[in-house]
Design an enzyme around this catalytic site. Structure first.
Site, mmCIF file in Angstrom:
data_model
loop_
_atom_site.group_PDB
_atom_site.id
_atom_site.type_symbol
_atom_site.label_atom_id
_atom_site.label_comp_id
_atom_site.label_asym_id
_atom_site.label_seq_id
_atom_site.Cartn_x
_atom_site.Cartn_y
_atom_site.Cartn_z
ATOM 1 N N ARG A 88 17.395 59.234 48.003
ATOM 2 C CA ARG A 88 18.632 59.983 47.755
ATOM 3 C C ARG A 88 19.231 60.467 49.083
ATOM 4 O O ARG A 88 20.446 60.544 49.246
ATOM 5 C CB ARG A 88 18.343 61.184 46.852
ATOM 6 N N ASP A 148 14.876 66.467 36.034
ATOM 7 C CA ASP A 148 13.477 66.220 36.417
ATOM 8 C C ASP A 148 12.519 66.819 35.383
ATOM 9 O O ASP A 148 11.474 66.230 35.084
ATOM 10 C CB ASP A 148 13.205 66.803 37.815
#
Ligand SMILES: NC(=O)c1ccc[n+]([C@@H]2O[C@H](COP(=O)([O-])OP(=O)(O)OC[C@H]3O[C@@H](n4cnc5c(N)ncnc54)[C@H](O)[C@@H]3O)[C@@H](O)[C@H]2O)c1
Length: 308
Positions: A88, A148
């Site tokens: 990321r 998450d």
């Protein structure tokens, strides 16, 4: 309740769809830089209204921020997603410029907006938004931990061979493959600690599978995932719009909480009509504190790449 979503790509459109299906917002504006793209996505979504039974009005615009004026909540998903093998953090070069200019344009039209940042690297993009625009700190929120945690619950349910509704758990820390801190010691099945059902080895496997949850999907799909990210954003939008006072791990600007300062990172917060209404300083073990602080060092390193 007016919600703007910038970026009508995979995550932005999925988020708009979930918001509409839940039917709590009067208006959703999708904005994209690609000519006609947001208009097309909005029209396609509106043609689901009679089928899925919602009254939320979805419109699309090409880069015209005047149409976003008076938004209560705005979501930033604009930017590039990662490809297989990328982290990321590698997206920062392109996404920082996009997120900064988008945040400035949104606030110019909606000075009281609550911003939810999704673009990656998300913790650093959330920090950038805090630096770039003049909004109170409770009104800039990064979405990562809600997703998450959903991935953590999926992996826990799989290991426990239990329905997901039986499982609870939370992931704090940075939204990155190495930075996530799944709180396995706090995770439960119907209030019983999951460690009573799973070996340490199996729990470690759950933790590792959770941390690479995004990378696993990126490898399978060839781009990053969108259904669960869209659902996670829509849950945060709903918590704010409906003043639910729900607890989610979100990327928040810390000023001493958990012994951390001057960064945005995932911590448990209460979300309501004022955005982040409280940062919940849960008790962490020494091992969990060390993991959170190591994760924070990684986020700060990425923040150091910003030209502020
Ligand atoms: N925080 C999270 O948990 C999470 C989860 C998934 C994806 N993401 C991130 O969200 C972002 C979007 O992912 P995606 O899969 O939807 O990508 P995508 O490529 O499908 O969509 C991105 C959209 O942004 C638009 N865009 C680019 N620059 C723009 C600008 N200046 N103004 C308006 N629109 C602009 C593009 O035209 C495109 O339609 C990526 O950075 C991705 O890494 C974050």
């Amino acid at each position: 309740m007016k919600v703007t979503i910038v970026g009508a790509g995979a995550v932005g459109a999925s988020c708009a769809e979930y918001i509409a299906i839940k039917d709590f917002a009067s208006e959703v504006v999708l904005l994209d830089i690609k000519e006609g793209y947001a208009e097309g996505k909005a029209m396609d979504l509106m043609q689901c209204a009679s089928l899925n039974g919602f009254d939320t009005k979805i419109t699309g615009v090409t880069n015209d921020y005047s149409k976003t004026a008076g938004s209560d909540i705005a979501v930033i998903t604009s930017g590039i997603p990662r490809k297989p093998g990328m982290t990321r953090e590698e997206l920062i070069g392109i996404n920082a410029g996009i997120v900064k200019s988008v945040a400035e344009s949104l606030v110019a039209e909606s000075p009281n907006v609550i911003l939810i940042v999704v673009s990656n690297p998300m913790d650093t993009m959330t920090y950038l938004a805090h630096k770039a625009i003049d909004l109170p700190k409770n009104k800039i929120i990064g979405m990562g931990g809600a997703l998450d945690s959903a991935r953590f619950k999926y992996r826990l349910a799989e290991a426990l061979e239990a329905p997901i509704s039986d499982v609870d758990g939370m992931v704090i820390g940075g939204h990155s493959d190495v930075g996530m801190v799944p709180l396995t010691a706090h995770a439960t099945r119907n209030s019983v600690k999951v460690s009573e059902f799973l070996s340490e080895e199996r729990l470690n496997q759950v933790m590792e599978d959770t941390k690479v949850g995004g990378a696993t999907l990126t490898k399978l799909l060839g781009t990053s995932a969108w259904y669960a990210p869209g659902a996670a954003v829509s849950a945060l939008v709903q918590a704010i719009a409906c003043d639910q006072k729900k607890m989610f791990p979100c990327s928040a600007l810390l000023e001493g909480e958990f012994g951390l300062n001057d960064l945005c990172i995932g911590v448990p917060v209460i979300l309501g009509r004022n955005g982040i209404e409280k940062i919940v300083e849960i008790e962490l073990s020494e091992a969990e504190k060390t993991k959170l602080h190591t994760s924070a060092e990684g986020v700060k390193k990425t923040n150091g790449l910003l030209e502020l």
